[in-house]
Design an enzyme around this catalytic site. Structure first.
Site, PDB file in Angstrom:
ATOM      1  N   ASP A   1      -4.800   3.550  -1.878  1.00  0.00           N
ATOM      2  CA  ASP A   1      -5.963   3.998  -1.093  1.00  0.00           C
ATOM      3  C   ASP A   1      -6.558   5.299  -1.503  1.00  0.00           C
ATOM      4  O   ASP A   1      -5.847   6.365  -1.077  1.00  0.00           O
ATOM      5  CB  ASP A   1      -5.589   3.550   0.449  1.00  0.00           C
ATOM      6  CG  ASP A   1      -5.097   2.407   0.808  1.00  0.00           C
ATOM      7  OD1 ASP A   1      -6.203   1.582   0.797  1.00  0.00           O
ATOM      8  OD2 ASP A   1      -4.084   2.252   1.251  1.00  0.00           O
TER       9      ASP A   1
ATOM     10  N   MET B   1     -11.606  -5.777   5.839  1.00  0.00           N
ATOM     11  CA  MET B   1     -10.448  -4.784   6.530  1.00  0.00           C
ATOM     12  C   MET B   1     -10.284  -5.450   8.107  1.00  0.00           C
ATOM     13  O   MET B   1     -11.025  -5.765   8.813  1.00  0.00           O
ATOM     14  CB  MET B   1     -11.206  -3.453   6.892  1.00  0.00           C
ATOM     15  CG  MET B   1     -11.539  -2.698   5.413  1.00  0.00           C
ATOM     16  SD  MET B   1      -9.901  -2.058   4.927  1.00  0.00           S
ATOM     17  CE  MET B   1      -9.087  -1.074   6.096  1.00  0.00           C
TER      18      MET B   1
ATOM     19  N   MET C   1      -8.814   8.084  -0.476  1.00  0.00           N
ATOM     20  CA  MET C   1     -10.028   8.346   0.722  1.00  0.00           C
ATOM     21  C   MET C   1     -10.328   9.767   0.276  1.00  0.00           C
ATOM     22  O   MET C   1      -9.518  10.641   0.003  1.00  0.00           O
ATOM     23  CB  MET C   1      -8.871   8.335   1.916  1.00  0.00           C
ATOM     24  CG  MET C   1      -8.327   7.229   2.225  1.00  0.00           C
ATOM     25  SD  MET C   1      -7.597   6.951   3.698  1.00  0.00           S
ATOM     26  CE  MET C   1      -6.746   5.468   3.722  1.00  0.00           C
TER      27      MET C   1
ATOM     28  N   SER D   1       0.990  -1.172  -0.003  1.00  0.00           N
ATOM     29  CA  SER D   1       0.015  -0.089   0.048  1.00  0.00           C
ATOM     30  C   SER D   1       1.142   1.181  -0.127  1.00  0.00           C
ATOM     31  O   SER D   1       1.681   1.315   0.921  1.00  0.00           O
ATOM     32  CB  SER D   1      -1.048   0.064   1.344  1.00  0.00           C
ATOM     33  OG  SER D   1      -1.530   1.313   1.337  1.00  0.00           O
TER      34      SER D   1
ATOM     35  N   MET E   1     -12.509   4.712  -0.607  1.00  0.00           N
ATOM     36  CA  MET E   1     -12.839   4.853   0.610  1.00  0.00           C
ATOM     37  C   MET E   1     -13.424   6.298   0.594  1.00  0.00           C
ATOM     38  O   MET E   1     -12.963   7.396   0.852  1.00  0.00           O
ATOM     39  CB  MET E   1     -11.786   4.561   1.770  1.00  0.00           C
ATOM     40  CG  MET E   1     -11.469   3.191   2.288  1.00  0.00           C
ATOM     41  SD  MET E   1     -10.021   3.090   2.976  1.00  0.00           S
ATOM     42  CE  MET E   1      -8.718   3.104   1.607  1.00  0.00           C
TER      43      MET E   1
ATOM     44  N   HIS F   1      -1.347  -1.412  -4.169  1.00  0.00           N
ATOM     45  CA  HIS F   1      -2.448  -1.125  -3.509  1.00  0.00           C
ATOM     46  C   HIS F   1      -2.698   0.533  -3.261  1.00  0.00           C
ATOM     47  O   HIS F   1      -1.883   0.901  -2.774  1.00  0.00           O
ATOM     48  CB  HIS F   1      -2.602  -1.768  -2.120  1.00  0.00           C
ATOM     49  CG  HIS F   1      -3.849  -1.683  -1.398  1.00  0.00           C
ATOM     50  ND1 HIS F   1      -5.004  -2.463  -1.633  1.00  0.00           N
ATOM     51  CD2 HIS F   1      -4.246  -0.783  -0.405  1.00  0.00           C
ATOM     52  CE1 HIS F   1      -6.107  -2.149  -0.794  1.00  0.00           C
ATOM     53  NE2 HIS F   1      -5.586  -1.024  -0.199  1.00  0.00           N
TER      54      HIS F   1
ATOM     55  N   HIS G   1      -8.319   0.814  -3.661  1.00  0.00           N
ATOM     56  CA  HIS G   1      -9.403   0.676  -2.689  1.00  0.00           C
ATOM     57  C   HIS G   1     -10.016   1.733  -2.151  1.00  0.00           C
ATOM     58  O   HIS G   1      -9.395   2.962  -1.940  1.00  0.00           O
ATOM     59  CB  HIS G   1      -8.459   0.176  -1.393  1.00  0.00           C
ATOM     60  CG  HIS G   1      -9.362   0.131  -0.174  1.00  0.00           C
ATOM     61  ND1 HIS G   1      -8.532  -0.244   1.035  1.00  0.00           N
ATOM     62  CD2 HIS G   1     -10.585  -0.052   0.073  1.00  0.00           C
ATOM     63  CE1 HIS G   1      -9.593  -0.146   2.045  1.00  0.00           C
ATOM     64  NE2 HIS G   1     -10.741  -0.206   1.598  1.00  0.00           N
TER      65      HIS G   1
ATOM     66  N   ASP H   1      -6.600  -6.530   4.746  1.00  0.00           N
ATOM     67  CA  ASP H   1      -5.921  -5.049   4.684  1.00  0.00           C
ATOM     68  C   ASP H   1      -5.811  -4.473   6.032  1.00  0.00           C
ATOM     69  O   ASP H   1      -7.001  -4.192   6.682  1.00  0.00           O
ATOM     70  CB  ASP H   1      -6.741  -4.031   3.628  1.00  0.00           C
ATOM     71  CG  ASP H   1      -6.169  -2.898   3.292  1.00  0.00           C
ATOM     72  OD1 ASP H   1      -5.103  -2.444   3.780  1.00  0.00           O
ATOM     73  OD2 ASP H   1      -6.765  -1.920   2.662  1.00  0.00           O
TER      74      ASP H   1
HETATM   75  C1  DX5 Z   1      -6.338   1.943   5.692  1.00  0.00           C
HETATM   76  C2  DX5 Z   1      -5.967   1.201   4.291  1.00  0.00           C
HETATM   77  C3  DX5 Z   1      -4.711   0.431   4.345  1.00  0.00           C
HETATM   78  C4  DX5 Z   1      -3.321   0.920   5.104  1.00  0.00           C
HETATM   79  C5  DX5 Z   1      -2.909  -0.374   5.435  1.00  0.00           C
HETATM   80  O1  DX5 Z   1      -7.427   2.495   5.653  1.00  0.00           O
HETATM   81  O2  DX5 Z   1      -6.894   0.750   3.586  1.00  0.00           O
HETATM   82  O3  DX5 Z   1      -4.481  -0.190   3.146  1.00  0.00           O
HETATM   83  O4  DX5 Z   1      -2.505   1.498   3.906  1.00  0.00           O
HETATM   84  O5  DX5 Z   1      -1.552   0.125   6.075  1.00  0.00           O
HETATM   85  P1  DX5 Z   1      -0.896  -0.906   7.138  1.00  0.00           P
HETATM   86  O6  DX5 Z   1      -0.266  -1.979   6.587  1.00  0.00           O
HETATM   87  O7  DX5 Z   1       0.166   0.042   7.609  1.00  0.00           O
HETATM   88  O8  DX5 Z   1      -1.712  -1.248   8.286  1.00  0.00           O
HETATM   89 ZN    ZN Z   2      -6.498  -0.227   1.572  1.00  0.00          ZN
END
Ligand code: DX5
Ligand code: ZN
Length: 228
Positions: free
Chosen positions: A40, A142, A42, A13, A73, A38, A71, A180
């Protein structure tokens, strides 16, 4: 490096990478044996954090041949999925808690040529995605509350991973089961043993204090129950 057929996939990620050099981070991940990148996305509303959007996906697309595992969000799922796919996302995973018409958005992701995924936050039961499991290529469980990297793996999610694996297998579904949040050398084996087929790791890859390649190899070995 090619991952073994029977092993888990590793999806670093980039949330945990230095945002001023994400291109290099993606190249290091690819050279280091990652299976997916990956990403993210957001919106600062569905989750408190704000990251990046379609333009970042478009720019990263030029830096790697690896599948971009996006991903999402965000509340504005319907608008963003189209833009993310147009920008080059290969997998687009939407949260069941945010998608107002989950079935419709999953169909649309596939019709636009990407692989649809559905994500569940820790408080959301397996049953919430029951009616779309046959339509998705990936289910994301998650193991932390979405929003931030560097959180601790929530042990109770192991049972949910096992239940999701059991539902997928009993229905003969081949969707990938991605886990994740909080994946590291200590937690990877538990998640893989519970049934994960893809492990996302952010801080354990980009903040491990070793090279990205070493970090990925270590997580892969840990998931397989081997000493790093
Ligand atoms: C959190 C993200 C994850 C995050 C994971 O909302 O969806 O993908 O990057 O980070 P680590 O591996 O540090 O928990
Ligand atoms: Zn994620």
């Amino acid at each position: 490096m090619v991952s073994p057929d029977n092993g888990v996939k590793i999806a670093p990620s980039i949330l945990a990478a230095d945002f001023s050099r994400l291109g290099e981070a993606v190249e290091e991940a690819e050279a280091g044996g990652a299976d997916y990148v990956h990403v993210d996305v957001m919106d600062g509303r569905f989750v408190p954090n704000l990251t990046f959007g379609p333009q970042m996906v478009r720019d990263l697309r030029r830096r790697t041949d690896l599948p971009l595992d996006v991903h999402l969000m965000a509340w504005d799922t319907n608008r963003l999925v189209d833009e993310l796919i147009d920008a080059g996302a290969n997998i687009v995973t939407v949260h069941v808690e945010a998608a107002i018409q989950l079935h419709e958005v999953v169909q649309r992701i596939r019709s636009k040529g990407a692989r649809p995924g559905v994500a569940l936050s820790p408080g959301t039961p397996v049953s919430a995605v029951q009616e779309v499991l046959q339509d998705v290529d990936l289910v994301l469980v998650m193991s932390v509350n979405p929003g931030f990297g560097g959180q601790s793996f929530i042990p109770a999610t192991l049972g949910k991973i096992e239940r999701m694996r059991s539902v997928l297998d009993s229905r003969g579904l081949k969707a990938e089961l991605e886990v994740d949040g909080g994946i590291n050398l200590s937690t990877a084996n538990g998640a893989a043993s519970a049934g994960a087929s893809v492990l996302v790791a952010g801080s354990a890859v980009f903040g491990a204090g070793c090279s990205v390649a070493e970090a990925i190899a270590g997580i892969r070995a840990a998931a397989a129950g081997e000493a790093a």
